[in-house]
Write a protein that holds these residues in place. Structure first.
Motif, PDB file in Angstrom:
ATOM      1  N   GLU A  13      -3.796  15.491  21.269  1.00  0.00           N
ATOM      2  CA  GLU A  13      -5.118  15.417  22.308  1.00  0.00           C
ATOM      3  C   GLU A  13      -6.462  15.520  21.559  1.00  0.00           C
ATOM      4  OE1 GLU A  13      -4.805  15.682  25.718  1.00  0.00           O
ATOM      5  OE2 GLU A  13      -2.783  15.500  25.540  1.00  0.00           O
ATOM      6  N   VAL A  14      -7.473  14.989  22.065  1.00  0.00           N
ATOM      7  CA  VAL A  14      -8.779  14.902  21.787  1.00  0.00           C
ATOM      8  C   VAL A  14      -9.419  16.369  22.454  1.00  0.00           C
ATOM      9  CG1 VAL A  14     -11.081  13.726  21.589  1.00  0.00           C
ATOM     10  CG2 VAL A  14      -8.822  12.607  21.446  1.00  0.00           C
ATOM     11  N   GLU A  15      -9.784  17.142  21.269  1.00  0.00           N
ATOM     12  CA  GLU A  15     -10.557  18.274  21.990  1.00  0.00           C
ATOM     13  C   GLU A  15     -12.115  18.171  22.052  1.00  0.00           C
ATOM     14  OE1 GLU A  15      -9.585  21.253  18.883  1.00  0.00           O
ATOM     15  OE2 GLU A  15      -7.695  22.004  19.917  1.00  0.00           O
ATOM     16  N   SER A  16     -12.603  17.254  21.458  1.00  0.00           N
ATOM     17  CA  SER A  16     -14.105  16.951  21.362  1.00  0.00           C
ATOM     18  C   SER A  16     -14.205  15.599  20.528  1.00  0.00           C
ATOM     19  CB  SER A  16     -14.914  18.237  20.957  1.00  0.00           C
ATOM     20  OG  SER A  16     -14.613  18.321  19.548  1.00  0.00           O
ATOM     21  N   LEU A  17     -15.352  14.970  20.903  1.00  0.00           N
ATOM     22  CA  LEU A  17     -15.628  14.114  20.144  1.00  0.00           C
ATOM     23  C   LEU A  17     -17.391  13.788  19.880  1.00  0.00           C
ATOM     24  CD1 LEU A  17     -16.874  11.325  21.702  1.00  0.00           C
ATOM     25  CD2 LEU A  17     -14.750  11.182  22.694  1.00  0.00           C
ATOM     26  N   SER A  18     -17.625  13.317  18.850  1.00  0.00           N
ATOM     27  CA  SER A  18     -19.271  13.149  18.879  1.00  0.00           C
ATOM     28  C   SER A  18     -19.368  11.866  18.184  1.00  0.00           C
ATOM     29  CB  SER A  18     -19.892  14.413  18.157  1.00  0.00           C
ATOM     30  OG  SER A  18     -19.247  14.401  16.852  1.00  0.00           O
ATOM     31  N   VAL A  19     -20.712  11.409  18.405  1.00  0.00           N
ATOM     32  CA  VAL A  19     -20.966  10.029  17.784  1.00  0.00           C
ATOM     33  C   VAL A  19     -22.236  10.428  17.043  1.00  0.00           C
ATOM     34  CG1 VAL A  19     -21.715   7.748  18.362  1.00  0.00           C
ATOM     35  CG2 VAL A  19     -20.034   8.721  19.754  1.00  0.00           C
ATOM     36  N   ASN A  20     -22.263   9.806  15.549  1.00  0.00           N
ATOM     37  CA  ASN A  20     -23.336  10.377  14.633  1.00  0.00           C
ATOM     38  C   ASN A  20     -23.982   9.057  13.812  1.00  0.00           C
ATOM     39  OD1 ASN A  20     -22.942  13.486  15.099  1.00  0.00           O
ATOM     40  ND2 ASN A  20     -21.030  12.654  14.599  1.00  0.00           N
ATOM     41  N   GLU A  21     -24.996   9.209  13.427  1.00  0.00           N
ATOM     42  CA  GLU A  21     -25.624   8.231  12.610  1.00  0.00           C
ATOM     43  C   GLU A  21     -25.252   8.870  11.346  1.00  0.00           C
ATOM     44  OE1 GLU A  21     -29.539   7.744  13.590  1.00  0.00           O
ATOM     45  OE2 GLU A  21     -29.333   6.759  15.153  1.00  0.00           O
ATOM     46  N   TRP A  22     -24.935   7.924  10.220  1.00  0.00           N
ATOM     47  CA  TRP A  22     -24.777   8.368   8.846  1.00  0.00           C
ATOM     48  C   TRP A  22     -25.803   7.841   8.176  1.00  0.00           C
ATOM     49  CZ3 TRP A  22     -23.965   5.538   4.156  1.00  0.00           C
ATOM     50  CH2 TRP A  22     -23.891   6.274   3.256  1.00  0.00           C
ATOM     51  N   TYR A  23     -26.326   8.655   7.155  1.00  0.00           N
ATOM     52  CA  TYR A  23     -27.440   8.259   6.165  1.00  0.00           C
ATOM     53  C   TYR A  23     -27.065   8.315   4.848  1.00  0.00           C
ATOM     54  CZ  TYR A  23     -30.642   9.623  10.085  1.00  0.00           C
ATOM     55  OH  TYR A  23     -31.195   9.513  11.337  1.00  0.00           O
ATOM     56  N   PRO A  24     -27.447   7.372   3.896  1.00  0.00           N
ATOM     57  CA  PRO A  24     -26.978   7.401   2.605  1.00  0.00           C
ATOM     58  C   PRO A  24     -27.500   8.536   1.804  1.00  0.00           C
ATOM     59  CG  PRO A  24     -28.802   5.727   2.849  1.00  0.00           C
ATOM     60  CD  PRO A  24     -28.327   6.346   4.260  1.00  0.00           C
ATOM     61  N   PRO A  25     -26.969   8.932   0.673  1.00  0.00           N
ATOM     62  CA  PRO A  25     -27.711   9.973   0.018  1.00  0.00           C
ATOM     63  C   PRO A  25     -29.249   9.767  -0.190  1.00  0.00           C
ATOM     64  CG  PRO A  25     -25.643   9.374  -1.162  1.00  0.00           C
ATOM     65  CD  PRO A  25     -25.959   8.544   0.079  1.00  0.00           C
ATOM     66  N   GLY A  26     -29.921  10.952  -0.202  1.00  0.00           N
ATOM     67  CA  GLY A  26     -31.362  10.710  -0.207  1.00  0.00           C
ATOM     68  C   GLY A  26     -32.085  10.394   1.235  1.00  0.00           C
ATOM     69  N   GLN A  27     -31.366  10.453   2.181  1.00  0.00           N
ATOM     70  CA  GLN A  27     -31.885  10.301   3.687  1.00  0.00           C
ATOM     71  C   GLN A  27     -32.742   9.417   3.733  1.00  0.00           C
ATOM     72  OE1 GLN A  27     -30.916  12.451   6.131  1.00  0.00           O
ATOM     73  NE2 GLN A  27     -29.484  13.195   4.898  1.00  0.00           N
ATOM     74  N   GLY A  28     -32.242   8.056   3.704  1.00  0.00           N
ATOM     75  CA  GLY A  28     -33.126   6.788   4.084  1.00  0.00           C
ATOM     76  C   GLY A  28     -32.734   6.544   5.457  1.00  0.00           C
ATOM     77  N   LYS A  29     -32.952   5.173   5.851  1.00  0.00           N
ATOM     78  CA  LYS A  29     -32.716   4.741   6.995  1.00  0.00           C
ATOM     79  C   LYS A  29     -31.044   4.898   7.296  1.00  0.00           C
ATOM     80  CE  LYS A  29     -33.068   0.653  10.154  1.00  0.00           C
ATOM     81  NZ  LYS A  29     -33.231  -0.651   9.905  1.00  0.00           N
ATOM     82  N   PRO A  30     -30.568   5.307   8.688  1.00  0.00           N
ATOM     83  CA  PRO A  30     -29.223   5.208   9.009  1.00  0.00           C
ATOM     84  C   PRO A  30     -28.575   3.885   8.940  1.00  0.00           C
ATOM     85  CG  PRO A  30     -30.491   5.505  11.097  1.00  0.00           C
ATOM     86  CD  PRO A  30     -31.429   5.711   9.714  1.00  0.00           C
ATOM     87  N   GLU A  31     -27.335   3.858   8.289  1.00  0.00           N
ATOM     88  CA  GLU A  31     -26.862   2.687   7.928  1.00  0.00           C
ATOM     89  C   GLU A  31     -25.404   2.612   8.546  1.00  0.00           C
ATOM     90  OE1 GLU A  31     -26.299   2.438   3.807  1.00  0.00           O
ATOM     91  OE2 GLU A  31     -28.234   2.248   3.438  1.00  0.00           O
ATOM     92  N   GLN A  32     -24.724   3.537   9.344  1.00  0.00           N
ATOM     93  CA  GLN A  32     -23.544   3.280   9.988  1.00  0.00           C
ATOM     94  C   GLN A  32     -23.581   4.464  10.961  1.00  0.00           C
ATOM     95  OE1 GLN A  32     -20.665   4.856   7.011  1.00  0.00           O
ATOM     96  NE2 GLN A  32     -21.256   3.105   5.446  1.00  0.00           N
ATOM     97  N   VAL A  33     -22.555   3.944  11.969  1.00  0.00           N
ATOM     98  CA  VAL A  33     -22.227   4.961  13.078  1.00  0.00           C
ATOM     99  C   VAL A  33     -20.869   5.680  12.843  1.00  0.00           C
ATOM    100  CG1 VAL A  33     -21.852   5.078  15.534  1.00  0.00           C
ATOM    101  CG2 VAL A  33     -23.661   3.557  14.785  1.00  0.00           C
ATOM    102  N   HIS A  34     -20.866   7.032  13.047  1.00  0.00           N
ATOM    103  CA  HIS A  34     -19.470   7.468  12.994  1.00  0.00           C
ATOM    104  C   HIS A  34     -19.176   8.086  14.158  1.00  0.00           C
ATOM    105  CE1 HIS A  34     -19.729   8.363   8.252  1.00  0.00           C
ATOM    106  NE2 HIS A  34     -19.923   7.044   8.608  1.00  0.00           N
ATOM    107  N   LEU A  35     -17.782   7.999  14.598  1.00  0.00           N
ATOM    108  CA  LEU A  35     -17.265   8.636  15.551  1.00  0.00           C
ATOM    109  C   LEU A  35     -16.400   9.631  15.172  1.00  0.00           C
ATOM    110  CD1 LEU A  35     -16.380   8.601  18.834  1.00  0.00           C
ATOM    111  CD2 LEU A  35     -14.691   6.913  18.289  1.00  0.00           C
TER     112      LEU A  35
END
Length: 69
Positions: free
Chosen positions: A10-32
């Motif tokens: 069972e899925v209790e919760s989900l979120s969608v997030n942007e992933w930033y490389p180390p050093g906080q540049g422009k986001p490069e990935q989407v994480h579910l």
């Protein structure tokens, strides 16, 4: 697809997030992130391209319509 014998969680919760490389540049990935019942850590699905995200969205919309109209 035959899913007989497969475990379901069972899925209790989900979120969608942007992933930033180390050093906080422009986001490069989407994480579910999926928090699953009985699991101590989230299951994280990493999407590295817009096409991968679009494929998931289309698949979800297609199956939602198939199940609920």
């Amino acid at each position: 697809m035959n899913i007989k014998g497969l475990a379901f969680y069972e899925v209790e919760s989900l979120s969608v997030n942007e992933w930033y490389p180390p050093g906080q540049g422009k986001p490069e990935q989407v994480h579910l992130w999926l928090d699953l019942e009985g699991f101590p850590h989230p299951l994280v699905m990493r999407f590295r391209s817009p096409q991968a995200v679009d494929e998931l969205i289309v698949a979800l919309m297609t199956h939602r319509k198939g199940v609920w109209g």
